[in-house]
Design a protein around this motif. Structure first.
Motif, PDB file in Angstrom:
ATOM      1  N   ASP A 223     -35.098  30.997   3.090  1.00  0.00           N
ATOM      2  CA  ASP A 223     -36.216  31.634   3.783  1.00  0.00           C
ATOM      3  C   ASP A 223     -36.275  33.147   3.569  1.00  0.00           C
ATOM      4  O   ASP A 223     -37.145  33.821   4.121  1.00  0.00           O
ATOM      5  N   LEU A 224     -35.380  33.702   2.755  1.00  0.00           N
ATOM      6  CA  LEU A 224     -35.407  35.136   2.478  1.00  0.00           C
ATOM      7  C   LEU A 224     -36.241  35.435   1.236  1.00  0.00           C
ATOM      8  O   LEU A 224     -36.096  34.783   0.214  1.00  0.00           O
ATOM      9  N   ASP A 225     -37.117  36.426   1.346  1.00  0.00           N
ATOM     10  CA  ASP A 225     -37.964  36.825   0.219  1.00  0.00           C
ATOM     11  C   ASP A 225     -37.306  37.923  -0.613  1.00  0.00           C
ATOM     12  O   ASP A 225     -37.437  37.958  -1.834  1.00  0.00           O
ATOM     13  N   TYR A 226     -36.641  38.844   0.077  1.00  0.00           N
ATOM     14  CA  TYR A 226     -36.007  39.986  -0.582  1.00  0.00           C
ATOM     15  C   TYR A 226     -34.595  40.165  -0.018  1.00  0.00           C
ATOM     16  O   TYR A 226     -34.329  39.857   1.141  1.00  0.00           O
ATOM     17  N   ILE A 227     -33.701  40.684  -0.869  1.00  0.00           N
ATOM     18  CA  ILE A 227     -32.328  40.932  -0.445  1.00  0.00           C
ATOM     19  C   ILE A 227     -31.911  42.305  -0.967  1.00  0.00           C
ATOM     20  O   ILE A 227     -32.157  42.640  -2.129  1.00  0.00           O
ATOM     21  N   GLY A 228     -31.283  43.092  -0.108  1.00  0.00           N
ATOM     22  CA  GLY A 228     -30.856  44.427  -0.515  1.00  0.00           C
ATOM     23  C   GLY A 228     -29.487  44.760   0.019  1.00  0.00           C
ATOM     24  O   GLY A 228     -28.843  43.939   0.664  1.00  0.00           O
ATOM     25  N   PHE A 229     -29.046  45.982  -0.248  1.00  0.00           N
ATOM     26  CA  PHE A 229     -27.772  46.413   0.322  1.00  0.00           C
ATOM     27  C   PHE A 229     -27.885  47.840   0.845  1.00  0.00           C
ATOM     28  O   PHE A 229     -28.741  48.621   0.417  1.00  0.00           O
ATOM     29  N   LEU A 230     -26.998  48.138   1.786  1.00  0.00           N
ATOM     30  CA  LEU A 230     -27.063  49.395   2.524  1.00  0.00           C
ATOM     31  C   LEU A 230     -25.650  49.799   2.915  1.00  0.00           C
ATOM     32  O   LEU A 230     -24.827  48.946   3.261  1.00  0.00           O
ATOM     33  N   ASP A 231     -25.338  51.103   2.894  1.00  0.00           N
ATOM     34  CA  ASP A 231     -24.011  51.567   3.280  1.00  0.00           C
ATOM     35  C   ASP A 231     -23.790  51.415   4.780  1.00  0.00           C
ATOM     36  O   ASP A 231     -24.700  51.650   5.585  1.00  0.00           O
ATOM     37  N   ALA A 232     -22.564  51.046   5.155  1.00  0.00           N
ATOM     38  CA  ALA A 232     -22.228  50.795   6.554  1.00  0.00           C
ATOM     39  C   ALA A 232     -22.332  52.049   7.415  1.00  0.00           C
ATOM     40  O   ALA A 232     -22.581  51.964   8.619  1.00  0.00           O
ATOM     41  N   ASP A 233     -22.145  53.233   6.804  1.00  0.00           N
ATOM     42  CA  ASP A 233     -22.188  54.470   7.590  1.00  0.00           C
ATOM     43  C   ASP A 233     -23.613  54.921   7.904  1.00  0.00           C
ATOM     44  O   ASP A 233     -23.823  55.906   8.615  1.00  0.00           O
ATOM     45  N   LEU A 234     -24.595  54.181   7.378  1.00  0.00           N
ATOM     46  CA  LEU A 234     -26.022  54.489   7.592  1.00  0.00           C
ATOM     47  C   LEU A 234     -26.372  55.916   7.187  1.00  0.00           C
ATOM     48  O   LEU A 234     -27.186  56.575   7.834  1.00  0.00           O
ATOM     49  N   SER A 235     -25.743  56.398   6.093  1.00  0.00           N
ATOM     50  CA  SER A 235     -26.158  57.692   5.542  1.00  0.00           C
ATOM     51  C   SER A 235     -27.634  57.619   5.163  1.00  0.00           C
ATOM     52  O   SER A 235     -28.366  58.601   5.230  1.00  0.00           O
ATOM     53  N   THR A 236     -28.074  56.446   4.734  1.00  0.00           N
ATOM     54  CA  THR A 236     -29.501  56.122   4.654  1.00  0.00           C
ATOM     55  C   THR A 236     -29.811  55.275   5.876  1.00  0.00           C
ATOM     56  O   THR A 236     -29.179  54.241   6.082  1.00  0.00           O
ATOM     57  N   ASP A 237     -30.724  55.707   6.716  1.00  0.00           N
ATOM     58  CA  ASP A 237     -30.932  54.959   7.957  1.00  0.00           C
ATOM     59  C   ASP A 237     -31.814  53.728   7.749  1.00  0.00           C
ATOM     60  O   ASP A 237     -32.426  53.538   6.705  1.00  0.00           O
ATOM     61  N   LEU A 238     -31.847  52.887   8.758  1.00  0.00           N
ATOM     62  CA  LEU A 238     -32.550  51.606   8.664  1.00  0.00           C
ATOM     63  C   LEU A 238     -34.063  51.774   8.574  1.00  0.00           C
ATOM     64  O   LEU A 238     -34.740  50.938   7.980  1.00  0.00           O
ATOM     65  N   ALA A 239     -34.594  52.836   9.147  1.00  0.00           N
ATOM     66  CA  ALA A 239     -36.040  53.081   9.054  1.00  0.00           C
ATOM     67  C   ALA A 239     -36.444  53.365   7.613  1.00  0.00           C
ATOM     68  O   ALA A 239     -37.466  52.878   7.126  1.00  0.00           O
ATOM     69  N   ASP A 240     -35.630  54.160   6.906  1.00  0.00           N
ATOM     70  CA  ASP A 240     -35.888  54.434   5.495  1.00  0.00           C
ATOM     71  C   ASP A 240     -35.765  53.161   4.664  1.00  0.00           C
ATOM     72  O   ASP A 240     -36.528  52.941   3.724  1.00  0.00           O
ATOM     73  N   PHE A 241     -34.779  52.316   5.006  1.00  0.00           N
ATOM     74  CA  PHE A 241     -34.607  51.059   4.283  1.00  0.00           C
ATOM     75  C   PHE A 241     -35.843  50.180   4.468  1.00  0.00           C
ATOM     76  O   PHE A 241     -36.303  49.533   3.535  1.00  0.00           O
ATOM     77  N   ASP A 242     -36.385  50.160   5.674  1.00  0.00           N
ATOM     78  CA  ASP A 242     -37.588  49.378   5.943  1.00  0.00           C
ATOM     79  C   ASP A 242     -38.763  49.878   5.106  1.00  0.00           C
ATOM     80  O   ASP A 242     -39.624  49.095   4.696  1.00  0.00           O
ATOM     81  N   ASP A 243     -38.793  51.183   4.829  1.00  0.00           N
ATOM     82  CA  ASP A 243     -39.845  51.732   3.960  1.00  0.00           C
ATOM     83  C   ASP A 243     -39.698  51.205   2.530  1.00  0.00           C
ATOM     84  O   ASP A 243     -40.695  50.960   1.842  1.00  0.00           O
ATOM     85  N   LEU A 244     -38.459  51.033   2.069  1.00  0.00           N
ATOM     86  CA  LEU A 244     -38.231  50.457   0.738  1.00  0.00           C
ATOM     87  C   LEU A 244     -38.762  49.023   0.691  1.00  0.00           C
ATOM     88  O   LEU A 244     -39.362  48.602  -0.297  1.00  0.00           O
ATOM     89  N   VAL A 245     -38.526  48.292   1.779  1.00  0.00           N
ATOM     90  CA  VAL A 245     -39.008  46.905   1.867  1.00  0.00           C
ATOM     91  C   VAL A 245     -40.535  46.862   1.822  1.00  0.00           C
ATOM     92  O   VAL A 245     -41.131  46.028   1.133  1.00  0.00           O
TER      93      VAL A 245
END
Length: 407
Positions: A223-245
């Motif tokens: 059921d997943l359309d896209y899969i990505g990866f993110l650093d655990a320390d959130l040096s890139t925050d989740l809001a920015d990641f959502d923009d990539l999506v």
């Protein structure tokens, strides 16, 4: 009052089911249109909420079963990302009562449910679970590699994000941590098993292998359309990641990579020495990839599911700069021209160098040598590939012509 909800993406159904139950409805869900038809006959619901695009059978078949086969007037609400005018018109011609396009507010779905079948006597409007959630058109898996993150893991930020953003499944990969990271991750998962997976590696294999194993594991989720990866320390925050999506779901790109480019309006901070080394490394990388990438090493990337195998099937040559290998694999598989069309580099709004980073200055210097290793390894692969192609063409050319006889 009984509601039957049918959608092939479980991550869409979970918040919908919980919220409607909180409001007092009796809710049954399924990810299969065929099963949905069986359940309709069995439970005789007061409302059917159904998606259109499902793998084995379209939601339109569910509508036909209700309106034509059973010839009943049970209210039907379409909840779909399909915006094709012909499909929408067909749905209304068949007798659906409402058609809602994803993404949309869960609160709006509940309001329209009340309009169609009324509010249950036990309606509890004070409940807050998933009340402000937006039901997305896509579902996303996020791999987060973790090594000795017991003290740095920002658990609250991750849990708050999945509570407010539907359609996300987080996969934390414990890379053989020596501290209590695994226990922290298991505690984080409790009560959120539908949205959080903990993949445990007994031995430390490095970030590259942790990401690779996590990506391949998440690729098994249908059921997943896209899969990505993110650093655990959130040096890139989740809001920015959502923009990539948002970028990958609204374009034809197959990979969208975050970029830590300093510019007006962006909060990008790096140590000065690290910045100099980074610029040197990026120059070498551009020469290897033959692409004008500004920043291949940002720890935030999102992939269309159909390029996961090409990118992650084989083990990486290096531990830290596997991102370069991913882009090199895409280039070798699809060709340079096509690869340039498939890859997008998107500037981030924020990136902060977190204290306790596992990559030391000494490691940064070693990367230059690892780049040479990548250049040599993938140059050899390209040579082998060319020889195999020429050999296959030669075999085909020298094969006798065989007539095809119909049996």
């Amino acid at each position: 009052m009984k509601v039957l909800a049918i959608d092939d993406q479980k991550l869409v159904l979970i918040p919908l089911e919980i919220r409607l139950k909180e409001l007092g409805y009796e809710v049954t869900t399924t990810t299969s249109a065929l099963k949905g038809i069986e359940l309709f006959d069995l439970i005789q619901p007061d409302l059917v909420i159904v998606d259109i695009n499902m793998p084995e059978t379209s939601g339109i078949e569910v509508v036909k079963h209700i309106r034509q086969t059973k010839n009943v007037a049970t209210p039907i609400m379409i909840l779909s990302g399909n915006t094709d005018d012909a499909i929408i018109s067909k749905a209304f011609d068949l007798g659906v009562n409402d058609y809602m396009k994803k993404p949309l507010s869960l609160q709006e779905v509940c309001a329209r449910t009340k309009r169609l079948i009324g509010a249950p006597k036990l309606d509890n409007n004070n409940t807050k679970t998933y009340k402000d959630v937006v039901i997305q058109q896509r579902c996303v898996g996020v791999v987060i590699p973790c090594y000795d993150e017991e003290k740095r893991l920002l658990s609250d930020e991750f849990t708050t994000f999945i509570e407010k953003n539907s359609g996300y499944h987080l996969c934390f990969v414990n890379d053989g941590s020596k501290d209590n990271t695994l226990q922290v991750l298991n505690d984080l998962r409790k009560g959120r098993e539908d949205f959080i997976t903990v993949y445990d590696c007994e031995k430390n294999g490095g970030k590259a292998e942790a990401v690779r194993l996590g990506m391949l594991h998440m690729a098994k989720h249908e059921d997943l359309d896209y899969i990505g990866f993110l650093d655990a320390d959130l040096s890139t925050d989740l809001a920015d990641f959502d923009d990539l999506v948002k970028t990958i779901e609204t374009t034809d790109y197959k990979i969208v990579s975050g970029s830590r480019i300093s510019r007006m309006g962006a909060d990008i901070t790096k140590e000065s020495a690290r910045k100099v080394i980074s610029l040197t490394i990026n120059y070498i990388i551009r020469k290897i990839l033959k692409m004008d990438f500004k920043d291949t090493q940002c720890g935030a990337k999102i992939f269309h599911k159909d390029v996961i195998e090409v990118s992650f099937k084989d083990k990486f040559v290096t531990q830290w700069i596997f991102d370069v290998e991913i882009f090199k694999r895409i280039t070798l598989h699809f060709g340079l021209a096509k690869a340039k069309e498939m890859l997008c580099e998107q500037p981030l709004k924020r990136w902060i160098h977190a204290d306790g980073s596992k990559l030391s200055m000494k490691d940064s210097i070693k990367i230059v040598g690892q780049l040479g290793q990548i250049a040599w390894t993938y140059r050899s692969k390209k040579t082998i590939s060319k020889k195999e192609t020429q050999s296959n063409l030669s075999v085909i050319k020298n094969q006798p012509v065989i007539s095809k006889i119909a049996s």
